[in-house]
Design a protein around this motif. Structure first.
Motif, PDB file in Angstrom:
ATOM      1  N   SER A 120      -0.176  -8.156  -7.442  1.00  0.00           N
ATOM      2  CA  SER A 120      -0.306  -6.583  -6.719  1.00  0.00           C
ATOM      3  C   SER A 120      -0.327  -5.685  -7.698  1.00  0.00           C
ATOM      4  O   SER A 120      -0.894  -4.505  -7.869  1.00  0.00           O
ATOM      5  CB  SER A 120       0.985  -6.546  -5.930  1.00  0.00           C
ATOM      6  OG  SER A 120       1.959  -6.014  -6.483  1.00  0.00           O
ATOM      7  N   ALA A 175       0.559  -1.181  -0.018  1.00  0.00           N
ATOM      8  CA  ALA A 175       0.181  -0.125   0.138  1.00  0.00           C
ATOM      9  C   ALA A 175       0.975   1.430   0.029  1.00  0.00           C
ATOM     10  O   ALA A 175       0.536   1.952  -0.733  1.00  0.00           O
ATOM     11  CB  ALA A 175      -0.890   0.053   1.075  1.00  0.00           C
ATOM     12  N   THR A 234       2.025   2.143  -3.328  1.00  0.00           N
ATOM     13  CA  THR A 234       0.902   2.523  -4.380  1.00  0.00           C
ATOM     14  C   THR A 234       0.859   4.081  -3.985  1.00  0.00           C
ATOM     15  O   THR A 234       0.708   4.749  -5.148  1.00  0.00           O
ATOM     16  CB  THR A 234      -0.389   1.735  -3.900  1.00  0.00           C
ATOM     17  OG1 THR A 234       0.038   0.292  -3.588  1.00  0.00           O
ATOM     18  CG2 THR A 234      -1.305   1.858  -4.879  1.00  0.00           C
ATOM     19  N   ILE A 256      -8.812  -0.731  -7.982  1.00  0.00           N
ATOM     20  CA  ILE A 256      -8.148  -1.470  -6.766  1.00  0.00           C
ATOM     21  C   ILE A 256      -8.983  -2.153  -5.995  1.00  0.00           C
ATOM     22  O   ILE A 256      -8.959  -3.462  -5.943  1.00  0.00           O
ATOM     23  CB  ILE A 256      -7.212  -0.769  -6.244  1.00  0.00           C
ATOM     24  CG1 ILE A 256      -6.217  -0.025  -6.656  1.00  0.00           C
ATOM     25  CG2 ILE A 256      -6.853  -1.478  -4.843  1.00  0.00           C
ATOM     26  CD1 ILE A 256      -5.192   0.867  -5.991  1.00  0.00           C
ATOM     27  N   GLU A 315      -3.779  -5.343  -9.367  1.00  0.00           N
ATOM     28  CA  GLU A 315      -4.531  -4.692  -8.181  1.00  0.00           C
ATOM     29  C   GLU A 315      -4.289  -3.397  -8.153  1.00  0.00           C
ATOM     30  O   GLU A 315      -5.325  -2.404  -8.156  1.00  0.00           O
ATOM     31  CB  GLU A 315      -4.447  -5.329  -6.964  1.00  0.00           C
ATOM     32  CG  GLU A 315      -5.068  -6.811  -6.891  1.00  0.00           C
ATOM     33  CD  GLU A 315      -4.844  -7.558  -5.633  1.00  0.00           C
ATOM     34  OE1 GLU A 315      -4.287  -7.015  -4.684  1.00  0.00           O
ATOM     35  OE2 GLU A 315      -5.507  -8.444  -5.398  1.00  0.00           O
ATOM     36  N   ARG A 316      -3.056  -2.995  -8.295  1.00  0.00           N
ATOM     37  CA  ARG A 316      -2.773  -1.422  -8.324  1.00  0.00           C
ATOM     38  C   ARG A 316      -3.244  -0.820  -9.516  1.00  0.00           C
ATOM     39  O   ARG A 316      -3.522   0.408  -9.647  1.00  0.00           O
ATOM     40  CB  ARG A 316      -1.256  -1.307  -8.076  1.00  0.00           C
ATOM     41  CG  ARG A 316      -0.985  -1.228  -6.657  1.00  0.00           C
ATOM     42  CD  ARG A 316       0.521  -1.208  -6.450  1.00  0.00           C
ATOM     43  NE  ARG A 316       1.360  -2.426  -6.578  1.00  0.00           N
ATOM     44  CZ  ARG A 316       2.459  -2.313  -6.875  1.00  0.00           C
ATOM     45  NH1 ARG A 316       3.162  -1.103  -7.140  1.00  0.00           N
ATOM     46  NH2 ARG A 316       3.302  -3.289  -7.072  1.00  0.00           N
ATOM     47  N   THR A 317      -2.925  -1.405 -10.669  1.00  0.00           N
ATOM     48  CA  THR A 317      -2.910  -0.693 -12.140  1.00  0.00           C
ATOM     49  C   THR A 317      -4.145  -1.046 -12.960  1.00  0.00           C
ATOM     50  O   THR A 317      -4.364  -0.447 -13.931  1.00  0.00           O
ATOM     51  CB  THR A 317      -1.756  -0.926 -12.938  1.00  0.00           C
ATOM     52  OG1 THR A 317      -1.701  -2.151 -13.240  1.00  0.00           O
ATOM     53  CG2 THR A 317      -0.437  -0.486 -11.991  1.00  0.00           C
ATOM     54  N   VAL A 349      -1.609   4.191 -10.895  1.00  0.00           N
ATOM     55  CA  VAL A 349      -2.701   3.595  -9.976  1.00  0.00           C
ATOM     56  C   VAL A 349      -4.192   4.266 -10.562  1.00  0.00           C
ATOM     57  O   VAL A 349      -4.360   5.369 -10.326  1.00  0.00           O
ATOM     58  CB  VAL A 349      -2.468   4.007  -8.672  1.00  0.00           C
ATOM     59  CG1 VAL A 349      -3.280   3.638  -7.603  1.00  0.00           C
ATOM     60  CG2 VAL A 349      -1.001   3.169  -8.370  1.00  0.00           C
TER      61      VAL A 349
END
Lengths: 345, 629
Positions: free
Chosen positions: B562, B334, B337, B357, B565-567, B352
């Motif tokens: 990850s 986190a 991010t 997300i 999920e972030r992008t 992001v």
């Protein structure tokens, strides 16, 4: 070329402690590689080749004083003159004294003119250096242009023309092209002078005009070798994974070619160039004869004709030093070009 | 092998046959010598500078009125004779020491190698001038000078050959069986070394002919008034203005001779050296020239591979042990991010997208649709189809796994989606639609516009896909500046952010390193940083975790998850390992023999809903329940 083969050193484990020391470690490895190349490669080679030169001249030296003084000299005079040149000493003494002086840049005096060999070579070297420099520039420009073009147009008419021309150029003596160029550019078209030399410091424009034909024609012969080698390695590199990697990042073809492929694929072509340096020096000697240039080759030839030992030794030693320095420069350049293989040759 | 069969192989190609004819003519001229000449090569005829074809002089007369053709014919014998003598001297001095040198002690080997290096630093022409001046300027001096300088060539070629054979199994077996070194040399090595030696001798003869011409030009070797090819060239320079054609004839003669020798060397390489490659005997017995040429590249590649391997072994367990949190995804990321989002140079399209997300989008609009994709590959009996009508869809933000054994067509499908099929492969039918555009109609230029900004890719064996000679920073900033339009300082900042985003622990250090200094896992992270640097919508990952050790594999999978999920990346993930795919993808397509046999959601597979027996077999074999749990 030196052949010291050092393997790429495995990096230390990526531990926290190792990390701090690692950068220093890598630099140290590189420095040590250089020391190896120099100490185990170039230095022994220089020592061996200069020793061979001295041995050869020692065996052939005969009785230079008698030769110089002629029939009317008394035996005492001959002995005295030989002794003044140090020829009465033992072989190890002569060799060590000669080597000691040579290392300090003193190559002795001509038996016949009494002039310093170092100084005489220094006066003539710029001629051959100019020719060789122009030749290397032409070899790089023409060789790389032709090699790249042939590889890009593989199988096409351009490729075939370049391949045939390059193959033809490696079968004729490199000075033959110089003769044909004199015939064309000097005698027929009158564009360039057919001989003579103007020092760079005197008139750069005239200097270039005078060295363009000898240097250019020698360079084209080397360019043919460079182009052939480059074409081969480029074609091999086009299929490399890193090229696909660069492509799928959206880089343009010229950028991939010049920024990525050439950097990795040019090494054999540049090594070819380095290997051609001894040939180029020989070519420069002949070019001197064709163009009537006051260079090292004419000095060597006249020295050889008069059996002038210090002159012969001096020319050979300077040639060896030149070739070895060029090799080292090529090694260093290749190391910079491909850091991953630095030291592995 | 019979002599005739060997000869047929050597002279199989047209150039080798032409070369053979030329060399037979040269041999005849050498033996018969001046008896073939129409005129006395030294006699002065009535007419000076007679043009070719006039007055019974086929090539005209020279500045003294001597017949040019007769002089060329008379000059042949000394050239050939001296060239053969030079090669003989070189062989005598270089070949045997070269063969024996690998068996010598270390000190002796070092000395011999430096000695050959020393001889190779001597410029041939300058050395020959010196020898001529010191001893004799006749043929003998020239032959010895050039012959001595040829010796290193034979030494090196023979040494390389022997080194290559000496380590081979059959030689070692013979040694173990109690054979003496001398017996092995005679029996095995000598027989295999001979073809290479013949090729090297032929190549060297060409070099010798050129050297003889150069030295003849300078007046060394055979002395005037006896004609030599080099001497004729020297004469021609003196009278170039009167007779511009004069240098052409000797030049052509020398050129043809050298060409014939080099073409014969090529023929010998094909006919002899290749033939030495017999079934049951491993090892490379190709021409020495080829070996030498590729040795550099192969050595480099070997070094790269060895390096990354060493690194991988050493580095990874240590790093993982030190920071076990790294293999746990999502939570610890986190802070990253937020940082990336805040620092991002283009806030609108920052890496992001916060709204993404939190929400997964199973019903998202389709990003990529593949229908009826057929791919043809080249085969031994002409092209054959390897992918037989594949249908796929990938929603925006979705992750689809392609599983199957090697050769099942998943990688080919991937390459088609990258517009980068291997050479010879073609799309035989079907459509690839990305955002309503049919990619099968795309030109190279159109594809380039997609790369980086729409589609990114990572592959198996990251070391091979990174430029081995450029630092990580250079490779990243290049893409950022060219494709992302960043300024130099902004590209540097962004590159460091990306290296941080792929969870490299010391971005500043990695920035300045070249790929070979990194471990396999680190290289794959760099590949990922490159692939996402221009924020693509679709990431194609072709076996990105294969070849990595289990721990690194888990780290890369966690990183990919990850990143998704972030992008909000869509992911097409190829693997032969169904367990890895289940960890990362919502859906998977099972490939077998160029077809998709089943498409199923990960949840469905885990619940045992797979219908096709092959899917069930794959799932059972990899024990996915345990892997995912």
């Amino acid at each position: 070329m030196t052949t010291t083969t050092t393997t790429t050193t495995p990096s230390t484990a990526d531990t926290g402690r190792g990390r701090q020391t690692r950068r220093r470690h890598v630099a140290g490895v590189r420095a040590r590689r250089w020391a190896r190349t120099l100490l185990l490669g170039a230095l022994p080679v220089a020592l061996i080749s200069t020793f061979l030169v001295f041995l050869m001249t020692y065996l052939a030296s005969g009785n230079p004083a008698a030769q110089k003084l002629g029939d009317r000299a008394t035996p005492e005079e001959v002995t005295r003159l030989n002794a003044s040149w140090g020829l009465d000493r033992s072989f190890p003494e002569q060799y060590l004294s000669w080597l000691g002086h040579a290392v300090r840049g003193d190559l002795g005096k001509s038996y016949f003119s009494g002039l310093s060999v170092t100084k005489s070579i220094g006066e003539r070297l710029p001629v051959d250096a100019s020719i060789t420099l122009v030749a290397v520039v032409v070899a790089v420009l023409a060789g790389f242009a032709a090699g790249i073009l042939a590889a890009l147009r593989q199988g096409g008419i351009t490729d075939r023309a370049i391949t045939v021309l390059a193959a033809a150029a490696t079968t004729i003596p490199e000075f033959w092209l110089a003769i044909m160029f004199v015939s064309l550019f000097s005698l027929t078209l009158g564009w360039l002078p057919s001989g003579g030399y103007v020092p760079l410091t005197e008139d750069p424009g005239q200097w270039l005009l005078h060295v363009l034909l000898p240097g250019g024609s020698l360079g084209l012969a080397v360019a043919a070798q460079v182009a052939r080698q480059l074409r081969t390695s480029l074609l091999a590199a086009f299929g490399a994974h890193y090229v696909l990697g660069a492509r799928v990042r959206g880089l343009s073809t010229p950028r991939i070619l010049f920024g990525h492929i050439l950097r990795n694929a040019a090494a054999p072509a540049i090594a070819t160039l380095g290997l051609a340096i001894p040939t180029l020096l020989g070519g420069a000697v002949i070019a001197e004869a064709i163009f009537g240039l006051p260079g090292l080759g004419q000095y060597a030839l006249s020295g050889a004709q008069s059996h002038d030992i210090p002159v012969i030794q001096g020319v050979l030693v300077v040639s060896i030093v030149l070739v070895l320095s060029c090799n080292l420069a090529v090694d260093a350049f290749l190391g910079w070009l491909r850091p991953a293989t630095r030291g592995t040759r | 092998m019979t002599a005739t069969a060997t000869a047929a192989r050597v002279f199989a190609a047209v150039p080798a046959r032409v070369a053979g004819a030329i060399l037979i003519v040269l041999a005849a001229v050498t033996v018969l010598g001046e008896t073939l000449a129409p005129h006395d090569p030294r006699a002065q005829q009535a007419k000076l500078f007679a043009p070719p074809g006039t007055g019974g002089y086929p090539l005209g007369t020279d500045y003294l009125g001597r017949d040019v053709l007769s002089r060329l014919l008379a000059g042949t014998a000394p050239s050939i004779r001296d060239a053969l003598a030079m090669v003989g001297v070189g062989l005598a001095l270089g070949a045997l020491p070269g063969i024996l040198s690998p068996f010598a002690g270390r000190g002796a080997q070092f000395g011999l190698l430096r000695l050959t290096d020393a001889l190779m630093t001597l410029p041939p022409i300058v050395f020959a001038i010196a020898v001529a001046g010191l001893f004799t300027d006749g043929e003998l001096g020239v032959v010895i000078a050039i012959g001595v300088l040829l010796a290193p060539r034979f030494f090196r070629v023979m040494r390389a050959e022997t080194l290559g054979f000496a380590g081979e199994q059959y030689v070692e077996a013979a040694l173990l069986a109690g054979a003496s070194r001398g017996w092995i040399l005679r029996r095995h090595i000598a027989r295999k070394v001979l073809p290479t030696l013949t090729v090297a001798a032929t190549t060297s003869a060409g070099f010798a002919v050129l050297a003889i011409a150069s030295l003849g030009f300078l007046g060394l070797g055979v002395q005037a008034p006896d004609p030599t090819w080099g001497g004729m060239l020297a004469d021609s320079v003196e009278h170039l203005a009167d007779d511009p054609l004069a240098p052409v004839w000797p030049g052509l003669t020398i050129g043809l001779t050298v060409w014939a020798l080099s073409a014969l060397a090529d023929g010998l390489t094909d006919g002899l050296a290749r033939h030495a490659h017999r079934p049951g005997e491993a090892g490379n017995t190709d021409g020495a020239a080829e070996t030498a040429e590729t040795a550099g590249a192969a050595g480099a590649a070997g070094a790269v591979a060895a390096d990354s391997f060493d690194d991988r072994d050493g580095a990874l367990p240590a790093s993982a042990a030190e920071d076990p949190a790294r293999i746990v995804p999502a939570q610890p990321l986190a802070p990253h991010t937020e940082r990336v989002a805040a620092d991002g140079p283009s806030p609108g399209r920052g890496p992001v997208r916060p709204q993404e997300i939190t929400t997964r989008r199973p019903a998202a609009p389709s990003l990529l649709t593949v229908t009826g994709l057929r791919i043809t590959v080249p085969g031994a009996d002409g092209p054959r189809e390897a992918v037989h009508g594949v249908d796929l869809t990938l929603g925006s933000g979705e992750a689809l796994g392609l599983v199957g054994e090697s050769g099942s067509g998943k990688t080919l499908t991937c390459r088609a989606l990258l517009g980068a099929l291997p050479p010879g492969c073609t799309i035989g039918g079907g459509r690839l639609v990305l955002d309503h555009n049919d990619l099968t109609t795309y030109t190279a230029r159109d594809w380039r516009a997609l790369y980086g900004t729409r589609i990114g890719a990572v592959f198996q064996d990251p070391a091979a896909y990174l430029n081995p000679s450029l630092s990580v920073g250079r490779q990243l900033t290049e893409v950022l500046r060219v494709r992302g339009g960043h300024s130099r300082p902004a590209a540097r900042r962004r590159a460091l952010e990306l290296l941080r985003a792929v969870e490299l622990r010391d971005p500043e250090r990695v920035y300045g390193q070249i790929p070979t200094q990194l471990s396999g896992g680190m290289q794959q992270r760099v590949m990922l940083a490159l692939a996402i640097s221009c924020e693509p919508d679709l990431l194609i990952a072709d076996e990105p975790t294969s070849g990595l050790d289990v721990r690194t594999q888990a780290e890369i999978v966690a990183l990919l998850r990850s990143l998704r999920e972030r992008t909000g990346l869509s992911l097409l993930f190829v693997s032969h390992d169904i367990a890895v795919v289940c960890e990362l993808c919502e859906r998977l397509a099972v490939f077998r023999d160029g077809r998709i046999v089943e498409q199923i959601t990960t949840a469905g597979l885990l619940a045992g809903e797979a219908r096709h027996p092959y899917t069930r077999a794959l799932a059972d074999a990899s024990n996915i329940q345990r892997a995912v749990a």
